[in-house]
Scaffold this motif. Structure first.
Motif, PDB file in Angstrom:
ATOM      1  N   SER A 126       0.823  -1.212   0.000  1.00  0.00           N
ATOM      2  CA  SER A 126       0.000   0.000   0.000  1.00  0.00           C
ATOM      3  C   SER A 126       0.859   1.265   0.000  1.00  0.00           C
ATOM      4  O   SER A 126       0.454   2.285  -0.540  1.00  0.00           O
ATOM      5  CB  SER A 126      -0.934  -0.004   1.218  1.00  0.00           C
ATOM      6  OG  SER A 126      -0.201   0.101   2.426  1.00  0.00           O
ATOM      7  N   VAL A 127       2.037   1.194   0.609  1.00  0.00           N
ATOM      8  CA  VAL A 127       2.911   2.366   0.666  1.00  0.00           C
ATOM      9  C   VAL A 127       3.649   2.566  -0.648  1.00  0.00           C
ATOM     10  O   VAL A 127       3.720   3.680  -1.180  1.00  0.00           O
ATOM     11  CB  VAL A 127       3.907   2.229   1.834  1.00  0.00           C
ATOM     12  CG1 VAL A 127       4.947   3.350   1.782  1.00  0.00           C
ATOM     13  CG2 VAL A 127       3.177   2.250   3.163  1.00  0.00           C
ATOM     14  N   ASN A 128       4.206   1.479  -1.199  1.00  0.00           N
ATOM     15  CA  ASN A 128       4.995   1.591  -2.421  1.00  0.00           C
ATOM     16  C   ASN A 128       4.919   0.257  -3.167  1.00  0.00           C
ATOM     17  O   ASN A 128       5.603  -0.702  -2.813  1.00  0.00           O
ATOM     18  CB  ASN A 128       6.451   1.934  -2.095  1.00  0.00           C
ATOM     19  CG  ASN A 128       7.254   2.277  -3.332  1.00  0.00           C
ATOM     20  OD1 ASN A 128       7.087   1.682  -4.393  1.00  0.00           O
ATOM     21  ND2 ASN A 128       8.147   3.243  -3.196  1.00  0.00           N
ATOM     22  N   ARG A 129       4.059   0.193  -4.180  1.00  0.00           N
ATOM     23  CA  ARG A 129       3.862  -1.068  -4.916  1.00  0.00           C
ATOM     24  C   ARG A 129       5.139  -1.519  -5.617  1.00  0.00           C
ATOM     25  O   ARG A 129       5.506  -2.690  -5.589  1.00  0.00           O
ATOM     26  CB  ARG A 129       2.738  -0.899  -5.944  1.00  0.00           C
ATOM     27  CG  ARG A 129       1.360  -0.746  -5.330  1.00  0.00           C
ATOM     28  CD  ARG A 129       0.327  -0.409  -6.403  1.00  0.00           C
ATOM     29  NE  ARG A 129       0.270  -1.421  -7.436  1.00  0.00           N
ATOM     30  CZ  ARG A 129      -0.472  -2.516  -7.358  1.00  0.00           C
ATOM     31  NH1 ARG A 129      -1.215  -2.734  -6.301  1.00  0.00           N
ATOM     32  NH2 ARG A 129      -0.492  -3.386  -8.346  1.00  0.00           N
ATOM     33  N   THR A 130       5.836  -0.574  -6.228  1.00  0.00           N
ATOM     34  CA  THR A 130       7.051  -0.937  -6.956  1.00  0.00           C
ATOM     35  C   THR A 130       8.130  -1.423  -5.998  1.00  0.00           C
ATOM     36  O   THR A 130       8.788  -2.443  -6.242  1.00  0.00           O
ATOM     37  CB  THR A 130       7.565   0.259  -7.764  1.00  0.00           C
ATOM     38  OG1 THR A 130       6.547   0.710  -8.665  1.00  0.00           O
ATOM     39  CG2 THR A 130       8.808  -0.115  -8.550  1.00  0.00           C
ATOM     40  N   GLY A 131       8.324  -0.708  -4.895  1.00  0.00           N
ATOM     41  CA  GLY A 131       9.316  -1.121  -3.913  1.00  0.00           C
ATOM     42  C   GLY A 131       8.985  -2.471  -3.305  1.00  0.00           C
ATOM     43  O   GLY A 131       9.880  -3.307  -3.089  1.00  0.00           O
TER      44      GLY A 131
END
Length: 345
Positions: free
Chosen positions: A230-235
């Motif tokens: 939820s915070v960073n899909r790519t990360g």
């Protein structure tokens, strides 16, 4: 309006707000993980209530056949993907067991037990199992292939899924409404207020589920994976967290929350095949108040929506829905100032 009337309206608003809070939490969860504004969340609420009503009448609920349809569609999509990508047999078998065999087993058990009118607890468990199993299948059929699409595209798909599920609900359950018996018939008086057993169950179940969600996100590996997505899909993907698995899990949780909400609210109001849409919209107002990002803010917004609806029905009962949905306008204006929009790339 005196203190007694205000207290009664406040209790009614808090009771409704507890249900809207569950819907809002599910909407925030799904959007934060998948960027899907999940309009059909209300259909899970209606299907939960109508499934339990059908089981109490000794009928096989229409959700059995909907689950079978979704399982077959998911199996076909997985088979096509397996052929294109040349999956190993072991991977195909694992995918089919989780996505097809388990839902079909749930459907078969429900179809076998429904005419026997099992105890209420068994009916509740069957209802939760049926509706919850629809969550990941719905994600697989309607959303997974579009995981990289824009929010607008996903919103359009959600509108289509909503209309499809509403139409299917009309076919399977009919136009008549149903109300299930209360889980607890007790009544307790506290001054001017009168608490029913069902009201206490709603408060208790809502608090327990919120606490369980907090522990899930704080203490479990799967919960932390969802938070990371939820915070960073790519990360999260670079760290080995599957976006598809996270989306499937979020839809599973949303379906469970929706089914539970339907079970809690059905003894208090008559549920029709399309009732879930209004409930979902009120939960959406609360979710918008939270910017579709904050669980505590969604909870606060849901309580506010419940109280506005309750007091609005006292002053102008014919316009209570208008009052509730008009609240979204200043909320959107406020959100536009505190969280400016950025173009997607």
């Amino acid at each position: 309006m005196d203190f007694t009337i205000a207290a009664i309206l406040g209790l009614d608003g808090l009771t409704n707000g507890a249900i809207y809070a569950l819907v809002a939490l599910a909407l925030v969860l799904v959007f934060s993980v998948t960027r899907v504004i999940f309009i059909p969340q209300g259909e899970f609420v209606a299907f939960g209530a109508l499934t339990l009503a059908a089981l109490q009448l000794g009928k096989v609920p229409g959700t059995v056949w909907l689950l079978v349809m979704l399982a077959v569609a998911g199996a076909v999509l997985d088979t096509v993907q397996a052929i294109r990508e040349r999956w190993a047999f072991g991977r195909i078998a694992r995918r089919q067991v989780g996505a097809v065999v388990v839902p079909l087993l749930i459907a078969w058990v429900t179809r076998w037990l429904a005419p026997q009118q099992p105890p209420l607890l068994v009916q509740v468990l069957l209802t939760l199992a049926l509706v919850t199993a629809m969550g990941p299948l719905l994600y697989r059929v309607a959303y997974r292939a579009l995981s990289g699409a824009s929010v607008l595209t996903l919103l359009i798909v959600s509108v289509g899924v909503h209309f499809a599920l509403t139409g299917i609900g009309l076919v399977f359950f009919g136009a008549e409404g149903y109300r299930t018996p209360a889980f607890w018939d007790a009544r307790f008086d506290a001054g001017p207020l009168s608490f029913t057993g069902q009201t206490l169950i709603i408060f208790g179940a809502s608090i327990a589920l919120i606490a369980a969600l907090f522990l899930f996100f704080e203490r479990t590996l799967a919960g932390k994976a969802l938070r990371a997505t939820s915070v960073n899909r790519t990360g999260a993907r670079l760290m080995g967290i599957s976006g598809d698995a996270a989306g499937s899990l979020s839809f599973t949780m949303a379906a469970f929350i929706g089914a539970l909400s339907g079970l809690l609210i059905s003894p208090s109001t008559t549920i029709y095949y399309d009732t879930g849409f209004l409930i979902g919209l009120k939960g959406f107002v609360a979710a918008v108040f939270a910017g579709l990002a904050s669980f505590p803010m969604a909870l606060a917004g849901a309580i506010g929506v419940g109280l506005i609806e309750s007091f609005g029905s006292f002053w102008a009962s014919a316009f209570k829905e208008v009052i509730v949905f008009t609240v979204i306008l200043p909320i959107l204006l406020w959100r536009s100032f505190v969280d400016p929009h950025h173009e997607e790339h």
